[in-house]
Design a protein around this motif. Structure first.
Motif, PDB file in Angstrom:
ATOM      1  N   UNK A  61     -10.189   9.090  -5.548  1.00  0.00           N
ATOM      2  CA  UNK A  61      -9.642   7.771  -5.841  1.00  0.00           C
ATOM      3  C   UNK A  61      -8.605   7.366  -4.799  1.00  0.00           C
ATOM      4  N   UNK A  62      -7.743   8.298  -4.409  1.00  0.00           N
ATOM      5  CA  UNK A  62      -6.737   8.000  -3.393  1.00  0.00           C
ATOM      6  C   UNK A  62      -7.389   7.685  -2.047  1.00  0.00           C
ATOM      7  N   UNK A  63      -8.474   8.407  -1.719  1.00  0.00           N
ATOM      8  CA  UNK A  63      -9.183   8.131  -0.473  1.00  0.00           C
ATOM      9  C   UNK A  63      -9.820   6.747  -0.500  1.00  0.00           C
ATOM     10  N   UNK A  64     -10.387   6.368  -1.647  1.00  0.00           N
ATOM     11  CA  UNK A  64     -10.971   5.022  -1.756  1.00  0.00           C
ATOM     12  C   UNK A  64      -9.901   3.957  -1.606  1.00  0.00           C
ATOM     13  N   UNK A  65      -8.738   4.181  -2.228  1.00  0.00           N
ATOM     14  CA  UNK A  65      -7.657   3.207  -2.126  1.00  0.00           C
ATOM     15  C   UNK A  65      -7.158   3.097  -0.693  1.00  0.00           C
ATOM     16  N   UNK A  66      -7.091   4.235   0.029  1.00  0.00           N
ATOM     17  CA  UNK A  66      -6.653   4.201   1.425  1.00  0.00           C
ATOM     18  C   UNK A  66      -7.654   3.427   2.290  1.00  0.00           C
ATOM     19  N   UNK A  67      -8.953   3.637   2.041  1.00  0.00           N
ATOM     20  CA  UNK A  67      -9.976   2.908   2.792  1.00  0.00           C
ATOM     21  C   UNK A  67      -9.908   1.418   2.484  1.00  0.00           C
ATOM     22  N   UNK A  68      -9.630   1.082   1.234  1.00  0.00           N
ATOM     23  CA  UNK A  68      -9.524  -0.322   0.866  1.00  0.00           C
ATOM     24  C   UNK A  68      -8.333  -0.976   1.564  1.00  0.00           C
ATOM     25  N   UNK A  69      -7.201  -0.255   1.602  1.00  0.00           N
ATOM     26  CA  UNK A  69      -6.034  -0.809   2.300  1.00  0.00           C
ATOM     27  C   UNK A  69      -6.320  -0.988   3.789  1.00  0.00           C
ATOM     28  N   UNK A  70      -7.029  -0.013   4.371  1.00  0.00           N
ATOM     29  CA  UNK A  70      -7.369  -0.114   5.786  1.00  0.00           C
ATOM     30  C   UNK A  70      -8.289  -1.308   6.040  1.00  0.00           C
ATOM     31  N   UNK A  71      -9.242  -1.507   5.136  1.00  0.00           N
ATOM     32  CA  UNK A  71     -10.153  -2.641   5.286  1.00  0.00           C
ATOM     33  C   UNK A  71      -9.404  -3.964   5.152  1.00  0.00           C
ATOM     34  N   UNK A  72      -8.463  -4.023   4.197  1.00  0.00           N
ATOM     35  CA  UNK A  72      -7.688  -5.250   4.019  1.00  0.00           C
ATOM     36  C   UNK A  72      -6.839  -5.544   5.247  1.00  0.00           C
ATOM     37  N   UNK A  73      -6.262  -4.490   5.832  1.00  0.00           N
ATOM     38  CA  UNK A  73      -5.461  -4.672   7.039  1.00  0.00           C
ATOM     39  C   UNK A  73      -6.323  -5.163   8.196  1.00  0.00           C
ATOM     40  N   UNK A  74      -7.512  -4.586   8.324  1.00  0.00           N
ATOM     41  CA  UNK A  74      -8.427  -4.990   9.396  1.00  0.00           C
ATOM     42  C   UNK A  74      -8.852  -6.439   9.238  1.00  0.00           C
TER      43      UNK A  74
ATOM     44  N   UNK B 140      -7.188  -8.739   7.728  1.00  0.00           N
ATOM     45  CA  UNK B 140      -6.035  -9.603   8.004  1.00  0.00           C
ATOM     46  C   UNK B 140      -5.821  -9.792   9.489  1.00  0.00           C
ATOM     47  N   UNK B 141      -6.194  -8.776  10.273  1.00  0.00           N
ATOM     48  CA  UNK B 141      -5.994  -8.855  11.718  1.00  0.00           C
ATOM     49  C   UNK B 141      -7.179  -9.485  12.446  1.00  0.00           C
ATOM     50  N   UNK B 142      -8.237  -9.768  11.707  1.00  0.00           N
ATOM     51  CA  UNK B 142      -9.444 -10.296  12.334  1.00  0.00           C
ATOM     52  C   UNK B 142      -9.183 -11.692  12.910  1.00  0.00           C
ATOM     53  N   UNK B 143      -9.549 -11.898  14.191  1.00  0.00           N
ATOM     54  CA  UNK B 143      -9.359 -13.180  14.855  1.00  0.00           C
ATOM     55  C   UNK B 143     -10.623 -14.028  14.699  1.00  0.00           C
ATOM     56  N   UNK B 144     -10.439 -15.294  14.420  1.00  0.00           N
ATOM     57  CA  UNK B 144     -11.574 -16.207  14.284  1.00  0.00           C
ATOM     58  C   UNK B 144     -11.360 -17.414  15.174  1.00  0.00           C
TER      59      UNK B 144
END
Length: 329
Positions: free
Chosen positions: A253-266, A268-272
């Motif tokens: 569960x902690x690993x899934x949450x860490x991956x989710x946070x990483x995805x959210x950060x990515x 947020x940083x995505x340029x369009x």
């Protein structure tokens, strides 16, 4: 055994005594008794091998010998069948030894009435059922992979199964009589004392997840539930806690949450790319934010996550080949 008929095996060296037992049980209507009598232990063991016997009435004096060894042999072959010792020896010490060896009751021949015999048979069968039930429950507790811990209502540990030893690392003698809070980490809000107070008031306790410490002081996540232990009058006398290791689930569960946070950060940083883009109508270069003109591929790469691979389209390829000088033949 049916409710209406009890199958009894009588192992008695004196046929007259076997007839006496049959006569005492014959008037009984409900339940009735189906008797089969043999004169030796060997014949009795052979008959037991065929099954369908609910209870054995045996004398300790048989052709094979005298004493408790006959009882021991019978118990070894048919441990699930209740046994009544029916003997002429009025020996209190022998009676206690017979009970310790597994007999359900000890009756003296010349003192036993029909009512006493019928009651002894029925009580023996019920006691044996109770013993078997307790034995099965004990076997379940001993073989369980989960930790099963018995406690007083004050939280003192009174039982500790092998599953608890494997989970927490403590042996039974290391925890008996100690408070269950010994497993809680320091400065941790231990839920168990509060739950025990609720059990005293008769309130149900749902399964909960908590953090415990092993013997080597390693934290471990467990899922646990508490159940009341009640006496025959229904009064809560203690509590049983069953705990299982959920460390792998918590880590996943902690690993899934860490991956989710990483995805959210990515994300947020995505340029369009959006809005109006100033592009040259002739050379197709784009003017960037600093006012410089740059090629389309460079501009898009700097303002998005896209990458380019370069090739040539069919129209340009045809024009390119047409512009090449022709070879003379």
């Amino acid at each position: 055994m049916s409710e209406n008929c009890i199958h009894v095996l009588v192992i008695e060296g004196d046929p007259a005594v076997a007839c006496f037992i049959r006569e005492m049980l014959a008037p009984q209507q409900r339940p009735s008794f189906d008797l089969f009598a043999v004169e030796s232990l060997a014949d009795g063991l052979q008959h037991l091998a065929g099954g369908l016997i609910d209870l054995v009435i045996m004398d300790l004096v048989l052709p094979e010998g005298t004493g408790l060894q006959n009882l021991a042999r019978l118990r070894a072959q048919a441990p699930e069948v209740p046994i009544l010792v029916f003997t002429a020896a009025e020996d209190e010490q022998l009676a206690f030894q017979a009970l310790r060896e597994g007999a359900q009751d000890y009756l003296v021949k010349n003192e036993t009435t029909r009512t006493m015999l019928v009651r002894a048979i029925r009580f023996a069968i019920e006691r044996k059922r109770g013993e078997d039930t307790r034995s099965r429950l004990a076997a379940i507790v001993e073989s369980s992979l989960d930790a099963i811990i018995g406690m007083s209502l004050e939280g003192l540990i009174v039982s500790w199964n092998p599953g608890a030893e494997r989970l927490f690392g403590y042996r039974f003698e290391e925890v008996i009589g100690r408070c269950i809070s010994m497993l809680a980490p320091p400065d941790y809000a231990d839920e168990v004392p509060g739950f025990l107070e609720r059990l005293k008031r008769g309130e149900p306790i749902k399964e909960f997840e908590t953090l415990r410490l092993t013997k080597d002081r390693q934290p471990i996540h467990v899922a646990a539930n508490l159940s009341p232990i009640k006496n025959s009058l229904g009064k809560t006398m203690g509590a049983s806690m069953i705990a299982r290791n959920i460390e792998e689930r918590i880590q996943a569960q902690q690993e899934r949450e860490a991956l989710l946070r990483q995805l959210q950060t990515t994300l947020a940083q995505l340029k369009t790319l959006s809005g109006l883009l100033p592009i040259c109508a002739c050379c197709k270069k784009i003017r960037d934010d600093q006012g410089y003109w740059t090629t389309v591929d460079v501009y898009v790469r700097e303002h998005s996550l896209a990458e380019f691979t370069h090739g040539i389209c069919p129209d340009c390829a045809a024009n390119y080949r047409a512009a090449l000088p022709k070879k003379r033949l």
